[in-house]
Every structure is written in structure tokens, then in C-alpha cells.
Design an enzyme around this catalytic site. Sequence first.
Site, mmCIF file in Angstrom:
data_model
loop_
_atom_site.group_PDB
_atom_site.id
_atom_site.type_symbol
_atom_site.label_atom_id
_atom_site.label_comp_id
_atom_site.label_asym_id
_atom_site.label_seq_id
_atom_site.Cartn_x
_atom_site.Cartn_y
_atom_site.Cartn_z
ATOM 1 N N GLU A 1 5.441 6.819 0.593
ATOM 2 C CA GLU A 1 6.090 5.980 -0.398
ATOM 3 C C GLU A 1 6.914 6.810 -1.380
ATOM 4 O O GLU A 1 6.581 7.951 -1.687
ATOM 5 C CB GLU A 1 5.024 5.164 -1.154
ATOM 6 C CG GLU A 1 4.235 4.298 -0.180
ATOM 7 C CD GLU A 1 3.288 3.304 -0.828
ATOM 8 O OE1 GLU A 1 2.967 2.315 -0.168
ATOM 9 O OE2 GLU A 1 2.870 3.507 -1.987
ATOM 10 N N CYS B 1 10.282 9.436 -7.862
ATOM 11 C CA CYS B 1 9.006 10.074 -7.578
ATOM 12 C C CYS B 1 8.883 10.184 -6.055
ATOM 13 O O CYS B 1 8.799 9.171 -5.365
ATOM 14 C CB CYS B 1 7.906 9.193 -8.174
ATOM 15 S SG CYS B 1 6.250 9.817 -7.877
ATOM 16 N N CYS C 1 -3.151 13.252 1.414
ATOM 17 C CA CYS C 1 -3.388 14.456 0.619
ATOM 18 C C CYS C 1 -4.741 15.030 1.006
ATOM 19 O O CYS C 1 -5.678 14.298 1.293
ATOM 20 C CB CYS C 1 -3.379 14.114 -0.877
ATOM 21 S SG CYS C 1 -3.372 15.561 -1.951
ATOM 22 N N CYS D 1 -8.800 14.136 -5.155
ATOM 23 C CA CYS D 1 -9.150 13.966 -6.569
ATOM 24 C C CYS D 1 -9.810 12.586 -6.690
ATOM 25 O O CYS D 1 -9.344 11.615 -6.100
ATOM 26 C CB CYS D 1 -7.901 14.049 -7.448
ATOM 27 S SG CYS D 1 -7.078 15.656 -7.308
ATOM 28 N N CYS E 1 -7.696 9.290 -7.640
ATOM 29 C CA CYS E 1 -6.369 9.074 -7.041
ATOM 30 C C CYS E 1 -6.514 8.392 -5.692
ATOM 31 O O CYS E 1 -7.253 8.861 -4.821
ATOM 32 C CB CYS E 1 -5.643 10.408 -6.879
ATOM 33 S SG CYS E 1 -4.035 10.243 -6.076
ATOM 34 N N CYS F 1 1.430 5.614 -10.874
ATOM 35 C CA CYS F 1 0.779 6.894 -10.543
ATOM 36 C C CYS F 1 -0.568 6.653 -9.896
ATOM 37 O O CYS F 1 -1.373 5.885 -10.412
ATOM 38 C CB CYS F 1 0.492 7.710 -11.797
ATOM 39 S SG CYS F 1 1.916 8.120 -12.752
HETATM 40 N N1 SAH Z 1 -0.894 16.554 -5.975
HETATM 41 C C1 SAH Z 1 0.055 16.651 -7.040
HETATM 42 C C2 SAH Z 1 1.099 15.577 -6.958
HETATM 43 C C3 SAH Z 1 0.585 14.165 -7.153
HETATM 44 S S1 SAH Z 1 1.031 13.766 -8.751
HETATM 45 C C4 SAH Z 1 -0.675 16.695 -8.360
HETATM 46 O O1 SAH Z 1 -1.882 16.519 -8.357
HETATM 47 O O2 SAH Z 1 -0.056 16.969 -9.378
HETATM 48 C C5 SAH Z 1 0.401 12.315 -9.151
HETATM 49 C C6 SAH Z 1 0.093 12.304 -10.657
HETATM 50 O O3 SAH Z 1 -0.553 11.068 -10.948
HETATM 51 C C7 SAH Z 1 -0.900 13.381 -10.996
HETATM 52 O O4 SAH Z 1 -0.753 13.842 -12.295
HETATM 53 C C8 SAH Z 1 -2.174 12.630 -10.793
HETATM 54 O O5 SAH Z 1 -3.248 13.271 -11.348
HETATM 55 C C9 SAH Z 1 -1.844 11.300 -11.411
HETATM 56 N N2 SAH Z 1 -2.723 10.225 -10.933
HETATM 57 C C10 SAH Z 1 -3.361 10.172 -9.759
HETATM 58 N N3 SAH Z 1 -4.088 9.043 -9.654
HETATM 59 C C11 SAH Z 1 -3.891 8.365 -10.789
HETATM 60 C C12 SAH Z 1 -4.360 7.096 -11.260
HETATM 61 N N4 SAH Z 1 -5.163 6.333 -10.529
HETATM 62 N N5 SAH Z 1 -3.944 6.694 -12.471
HETATM 63 C C13 SAH Z 1 -3.113 7.466 -13.201
HETATM 64 N N6 SAH Z 1 -2.643 8.653 -12.820
HETATM 65 C C14 SAH Z 1 -3.025 9.107 -11.613
#
Ligand code: SAH
Length: 372
Positions: free
Chosen positions: A94, A107, A114, A118, A121, A339
Site C-alpha cells: 500500500e 508514504c 515486515c 512491533c 503495528c 500509520c
Molecule cells: N519500519 C519503519 C517504517 C514503518 S514507519 C519504522 O519502524 O520506522 C511506520 C510509522 O508508524 C512508525 O513510526 C511506526 O512506529 C508507526 N506506527 C506503526 N503502527 C502504528 C499504529 N498502530 N498507530 C500509530 N503509529 C503506528
Amino acid sequence: MTAERTNLFDLPRARLESFMSAVDDKPYRTHQIMKWAYHERQLDFDGMTNLSKRFRAWLAEQSEYRLPEVVHRYESVDGTVKWVVRVGNGNCVETVLIPDKGRNTLCVSSQVGCMLDCTFCSTGKQGFNGNLSTGEIVGQVWLANAMLAERGESVSNVVLMGMGEPLLNFDAVVAATELMMDDLAFGISKRRVTVSTAGVVPAIYELAKVSDVSLAISLHAPNDALRNTLVPLNRKYPIAQLLDACRHYVEGLGERRSLTMEYTLIKGVNDELVHAKELAALLRDVRCKINLIPFNPFPASGFERPDPAAVRKFQTYLMNNGYATMLRTTRGDDIAAACGQLVGQVKDRTRRQERYLARVRAEEAGGSEELA
Ligand code: SAH
């Protein structure tokens, strides 16, 4: 088996030059072709009318400008646009365009799923199926630009904050950012092209050797004990090592680079004043801005978004302590484009998706019992 033609979207300028040197060593050929492809959006060699017929025929035999196929396009009520694009082997990723006050931030995804998982996420819950090519990454920018061109606009900022961990797809991502910043391609300034990482420390040192791109760190916690529970990669590269790498990156030779700390605020987990205080102390000697992102929910996440009052308090504390602190407003959540909500279609190789879906089903079943 017929060999696939070279996708010219895979080649940053220097590599396009050497590709072409097989038939023609005049550098202006590269300029001409790149201008056609990126500025005029002419991807058909026959339409590149200032190239000789013979040269066009050679190009068409050897190569093509191949875009990822758009499977769906969704538009949010707030103007956010999400594309689902096919990247081979039944996988989709996406891409999200966020128009805001004259800026068009895109974005982009760098991997199918991935590997990092985390806990907060949803991309991680899909598991992992491999890296995108440079062409598949820049193809996302090209497609968004094509849509924006209809209203006389273009992508002004790119963030590698879609699906995947960019620094675990290092070479393809670096080449893609070169094209984003190249005047003959997308011509976006290095301040406006941002690679975001969960903290792959050795890759940050490597990046400092080859690029000036802006860096964002997904920090999310002010101490190792808490960060270990949110970002499993922290067990391998704890905060002290990560911040050393960050200082090295911003203070590297040459012009200074830009650094942002991303902090997803999760209710009752990392959103209290004690966390803000600890964070302010932790970052005292790191030259950075802070981006706060209120958690965006997804099924069976087990986490909640904090109350707006808690978010304001957190932000105010950081600002009063001298940190430029932006609050990222939630955009496009009606089309699951915010995000942490990007999931694409991942043919998972890790069985993580299976386990996650079992949890979602269990939660749904539990929910309906309550209703009954
Ligand atoms: N792997 C990279 C790129 C992904 S960035 C990284 O971790 O930076 C995606 C961004 O959105 C990151 O800052 C991540 O921590 C944040 N993110 C992920 N899941 C989220 C959620 N459920 N709500 C808000 N932010 C989130």
C-alpha cells in the site's frame, strides 16, 4: 526462458548511464530518457521523439519502464488517497498520499509485510514476504505524481513509512531515494525525503556513508525495558547504541542532516508525564525534532488510543523543554490508511499472519458472545 527486460525504474542515474554505454556513451542520452520518463511521464520509447529510431528500437528490445499494477485506489473524505499495488507473486503493498496545506506527502512501502513485528503495528501481523525492488518503490512515487499532475501538482515529500523496514532493504531503498532526490527524476530536496527505521543500527552507519537523506527513528519509549516490549528489535540494538548511531548520522561530515524521533502514544503504556520527562532527558544531547503519533487501532491489537488531554500534556511538556514537537493528526483512517494500518496482501512465509488471524477470530467470537 526469455530473460525479463531491464526495468529502467530500477536504475538511478549513474547505473542508467552505464546500462546505456553498451550502445551509446553520450551522457545526454541518459538526461533525455530520464526527462521523458519522470518529467514528461512518457514511458513509451516510441514517444521519446528526440531519440533516433535505431536507439529507441534498441531500448525497447533491452528494457522498459515497468510500473507496479494498481489493484485498488481508495479516497478518504479528508482527501487522503490509498493505492494498493501488485508487486508480484500474488503480493500487494500500500501507498498513501496525504495532501495537507499545499504539501503532498507520499508514504511509500519498501517491503512486502515486515520482519520486525512491533507489537502495535498491523503491518508486522501480516508476516513477511520479501523486498521491493527499486523500481517498485519509485513506481509508487511515479503513480502518485501522475494523479497529482491532473491538478497541476506533484509529490513534495516522501516518507518511507509504509509497509516494511527500509533499512533491511538497504540497496534498493538507497537507490530509490537517489531517484527521489535527483533533479532529472523527482527532484525532491533531501530535507523532504525521509527514511524511517525501527533502529537497524549498523545500517544507520552505512547510510551515513552513502546518503544525506533525512532520517526518522521509531523510538516509542524512553527506556529499554519498555521499548523491548514494543519494538522487539530493541533487544538487539538497545537505545544507547541507537542514539550513538543517530548522533553520528546528524553530525556526520558535510552538511548536517535532519533527524526526527517518532513516538506513537499508546494509552496507559507510554503516554504518561513520567514518560515525557524521561524522553526529554534521554534526548537532551541529540539534535532532533519529535513527532507524536496517537495510536491508530486495528483488530485484536490489545492497545488503545490515548485521551486527547493526555496527548496535549505530553506534547506541552516536550515543547516547554525546548523540543520542536509535532502532533501527527490522524488522516485517512476511514480507508485504513493511517500509520500502522497498512496491510496490503502478504503471502506470509513466517506463519505470523495465521497466528494473528486466529487471535482476531477469537476476539470476534468473544465479542459476539458478550452481545448474545
Ligand atoms: N519500519 C519503519 C517504517 C514503518 S514507519 C519504522 O519502524 O520506522 C511506520 C510509522 O508508524 C512508525 O513510526 C511506526 O512506529 C508507526 N506506527 C506503526 N503502527 C502504528 C499504529 N498502530 N498507530 C500509530 N503509529 C503506528
